[in-house]
Design a protein around this motif. Structure first.
Motif, PDB file in Angstrom:
ATOM      1  N   LEU A 198       8.178 -30.129 -41.882  1.00  0.00           N
ATOM      2  CA  LEU A 198       7.863 -28.793 -42.394  1.00  0.00           C
ATOM      3  C   LEU A 198       8.902 -27.784 -41.921  1.00  0.00           C
ATOM      4  CD1 LEU A 198       4.031 -28.498 -41.857  1.00  0.00           C
ATOM      5  CD2 LEU A 198       5.254 -28.446 -43.996  1.00  0.00           C
ATOM      6  N   LEU A 201      11.951 -28.229 -40.959  1.00  0.00           N
ATOM      7  CA  LEU A 201      13.256 -28.407 -41.590  1.00  0.00           C
ATOM      8  C   LEU A 201      13.219 -27.893 -43.028  1.00  0.00           C
ATOM      9  CD1 LEU A 201      16.096 -29.316 -41.418  1.00  0.00           C
ATOM     10  CD2 LEU A 201      15.363 -31.665 -41.731  1.00  0.00           C
ATOM     11  N   ALA A 202      12.076 -28.086 -43.709  1.00  0.00           N
ATOM     12  CA  ALA A 202      11.955 -27.565 -45.071  1.00  0.00           C
ATOM     13  C   ALA A 202      12.091 -26.041 -45.065  1.00  0.00           C
ATOM     14  CB  ALA A 202      10.624 -27.990 -45.682  1.00  0.00           C
ATOM     15  N   THR A 203      11.495 -25.393 -44.057  1.00  0.00           N
ATOM     16  CA  THR A 203      11.621 -23.932 -43.929  1.00  0.00           C
ATOM     17  C   THR A 203      13.068 -23.528 -43.753  1.00  0.00           C
ATOM     18  OG1 THR A 203       9.670 -24.069 -42.538  1.00  0.00           O
ATOM     19  CG2 THR A 203      10.725 -21.926 -42.692  1.00  0.00           C
ATOM     20  N   VAL A 204      13.734 -24.211 -42.837  1.00  0.00           N
ATOM     21  CA  VAL A 204      15.123 -23.871 -42.549  1.00  0.00           C
ATOM     22  C   VAL A 204      15.968 -24.027 -43.803  1.00  0.00           C
ATOM     23  CG1 VAL A 204      17.166 -24.599 -41.277  1.00  0.00           C
ATOM     24  CG2 VAL A 204      14.984 -24.417 -40.105  1.00  0.00           C
ATOM     25  N   ARG A 205      15.773 -25.121 -44.496  1.00  0.00           N
ATOM     26  CA  ARG A 205      16.577 -25.368 -45.697  1.00  0.00           C
ATOM     27  C   ARG A 205      16.296 -24.330 -46.780  1.00  0.00           C
ATOM     28  NH1 ARG A 205      19.568 -29.397 -44.480  1.00  0.00           N
ATOM     29  NH2 ARG A 205      18.866 -31.477 -43.864  1.00  0.00           N
ATOM     30  N   ALA A 206      15.028 -23.926 -46.914  1.00  0.00           N
ATOM     31  CA  ALA A 206      14.674 -22.994 -47.977  1.00  0.00           C
ATOM     32  C   ALA A 206      15.243 -21.602 -47.715  1.00  0.00           C
ATOM     33  CB  ALA A 206      13.155 -22.916 -48.136  1.00  0.00           C
TER      34      ALA A 206
END
Lengths: 181, 399
Positions: A164, A166-171
């Motif tokens: 989760l 990492l998904a935040t960081v990428r987004a």
């Protein structure tokens, strides 16, 4: 012992007063329920804030009186309000996202800063007069370290949390990842 | 001849796309799934993946859901104060690539919304400076009730489903002198759940009005949940919220066993139950399995969350057991901090290019397909989820 050394070294020192003078913020006991009601935050958030700042909580109350929206909770896990973050940046020499985390425990709870590090980076950039991208970069480094700290613990919940995060960081901070390397 | 029966497990973006495509191929579809997994965290940006081979199916799907807009190389704003490119977006999100000049960032009192910091962040972005795009906070009072500075984004967005309120807000924007010279207007993710309020405001104001992306727990996801529900009722599909515990070959097709013990017979199964985020793939803690693990895949740490004849893997190869007596280690799969996908973003079910799942012997299983985040090595993006779902659905319906 200190007295003996001071005497031998012939240092001019004022008499010891640590047994009589309170530590900063220890001058007075702040009543938590009253403080929470006064600034409109919940009791847990208020109690933790009072635990960290003691009588200096008054400075934070003052900030919130002037700008009521600073009572907003930024880090929900620990929890930390915006006024406290701005207070430690302005009054207590915190100058980075890491400093704020050490002083307030922001981002050190269950979500590892997923919900608050970016906002904290924005606030740090504002209060310390840094470029907004520098604030973002500090948040990104904080999040990256939090992610790698967690995988030591293992377990489904931590692994899912890391995915989760990492998904935040990428987004949101994707463009800074390349630049930071 | 009776219709082919297709069972779709998982009802996020890929599952719904698979169900849509299978129905388009005249199959009788059963859709099983609870709350969407990774789809419930969508930001509203569509990032590139494998676009569906069948462009007509993709267009039909996007039109049916009327939720997302394909816009290659569009530019969108995040709530982190950054700008990014994407290949499409939620219908309410403001596409900045279509704007030249100064964009107003609505400066309304709202917890956690700092228009000044956002505008400063956007102005410092190379994407903005390269195109001469500017941002400025503009104080507007778009709230009608005293609680609105503090209620959650999704609740605030739902209040903008009211047509009377949109008319009022349009009036406020039209009357604001500061907005006259602005080329666009940027709100937070507040402009309606089932209503396309952004479009209505754009028409009223005569210039683009839209939103930033949602945070990962935000409004774009609520819109998907609503659109999914609407589509299911239009299509006469019932979303079954029970868990599937096992799927296995049965007669010419397959059978799925539910948690209640009931079994569903079907001709094809599409696994769209998500990756690590959606819990289609789970990590079993090493200390919990080290003493009673069988050799092989279980020692690798990752397992499929239901019992199916599929193999997990990454980089095209099956997951192997580690040599550590402690059991599996997560560290080799963790994020190293760079832009390349981490191991745990790659792990999934191994498939052949068509979408058919590779069985234990490495040969494709005719009745079993996988789509979305569950697929190994595929990008974890919305367009990938939709594209792989559509092709899996079409293939399952053809047989």
């Amino acid at each position: 012992m200190t007295d003996v050394l001071v005497d031998r070294l012939k240092i001019a020192a004022s008499p010891c007063r640590t047994h009589s003078a309170p530590l900063p913020g220890g001058e007075r006991v702040v009543e938590v329920a009253g403080f929470a009601a006064q600034v409109g935050i919940d009791a847990v958030t208020a109690a933790r804030l009072v635990y960290r700042h003691g009588a200096r909580t008054d400075l934070i109350t003052e900030r919130i009186r002037e700008r009521p929206l600073e009572a907003t909770v930024v880090c929900a896990c620990e929890p930390v309000i915006e006024a406290e973050i701005r207070h430690v940046l302005v009054q207590e020499f915190a100058s980075t996202v890491d400093d704020v985390a050490r002083r307030t425990r922001l981002g050190l709870g269950a979500c590892g800063g997923m919900r608050c590090a970016v906002r904290c980076g924005q606030i740090v950039a504002q209060e310390r007069h840094l470029s907004p991208r520098e604030g973002g970069r500090q948040a990104l480094r904080f999040l990256a370290r939090q992610a790698s700290t967690r995988c030591v613990a293992g377990g489904q919940a931590q692994v899912q949390q890391e995915a989760l995060l990492l998904a935040t960081v990428r987004a949101e901070l994707g463009s800074l990842i390349e630049e930071d390397r | 001849v009776s219709a082919r029966r297709v069972l779709v497990i998982g009802a996020g973006a890929s599952g719904v796309a698979a169900a849509f495509a299978a129905r388009r191929g005249s199959a009788a579809v059963t859709l099983i799934g609870g709350a969407p997994g990774a789809t419930s965290l969508t930001s509203g940006a569509l990032d590139a993946g494998r676009l569906a081979n069948d462009r007509a199916a993709l267009d039909a799907f996007l039109q049916e859901l009327s939720l997302w807009v394909l816009a290659p190389r569009c530019m969108v704003a995040t709530q982190a104060g950054t700008l990014r490119e994407a290949d499409g977006h939620d219908r309410a999100v403001l596409d900045l690539s279509q704007i030249a000049g100064c964009v107003a960032v609505i400066d309304a009192p709202r917890a956690g919304w700092d228009a000044g910091a956002l505008a400063g962040g956007y102005n410092a972005e190379p994407l903005a400076t390269a195109r001469g795009l500017r941002f400025a906070p503009v104080a507007i009072a778009p709230w009608r009730f005293a609680d609105e500075p503090r209620i959650p984004n999704a609740d605030l967005a739902a209040r903008h489903d009211d047509p009377e309120r949109i008319a009022w807000l349009a009036e406020v924007l039209v009357r604001a002198p500061e907005l006259r010279d602005m080329a666009g207007v940027l709100f937070g993710p507040w402009l309606g759940i089932s209503r396309d309020a952004a479009r209505e405001l754009s028409v009223a104001l005569g210039k683009p009005v839209g939103e930033t992306l949602s945070r990962l727990d935000g409004v774009a996801a609520t819109r998907f949940a609503r659109a999914r529900g609407d589509w299911c009722s239009r299509a006469g599909l019932t979303l079954t919220a029970e868990r599937v515990v096992r799927i296995e070959a049965h007669n010419q097709g397959a059978a799925a066993v539910l948690e209640s013990g009931a079994a569903i017979e079907t001709d094809a199964v599409i696994l769209a139950c998500g990756g690590l985020i959606g819990r289609g793939v789970v990590w079993s803690a090493p200390d919990a399995q080290a003493w009673n693990a069988e050799p092989g895949a279980r020692l690798a740490g990752f397992t499929l969350s239901l019992d199916a004849p599929a193999r997990l893997g990454l980089r095209g190869a099956p997951l192997c057991a580690t040599g550590s007596p402690e059991g599996a280690l997560f560290a080799p799969h963790a994020w190293s901090g760079d832009a390349a996908p981490a191991g745990f973003e790659r792990i999934g079910v191994l498939i052949e290019p068509s979408g058919r799942v590779l069985g234990a012997d490495g040969a494709p299983i005719a009745w079993l397909l996988a789509a979305g985040d569950l697929v190994a090595d595929a990008p974890r993006t919305m367009l990938q989820a939709i594209g792989s779902g559509l092709s899996a659905g079409a293939l399952a319906a053809r047989g």
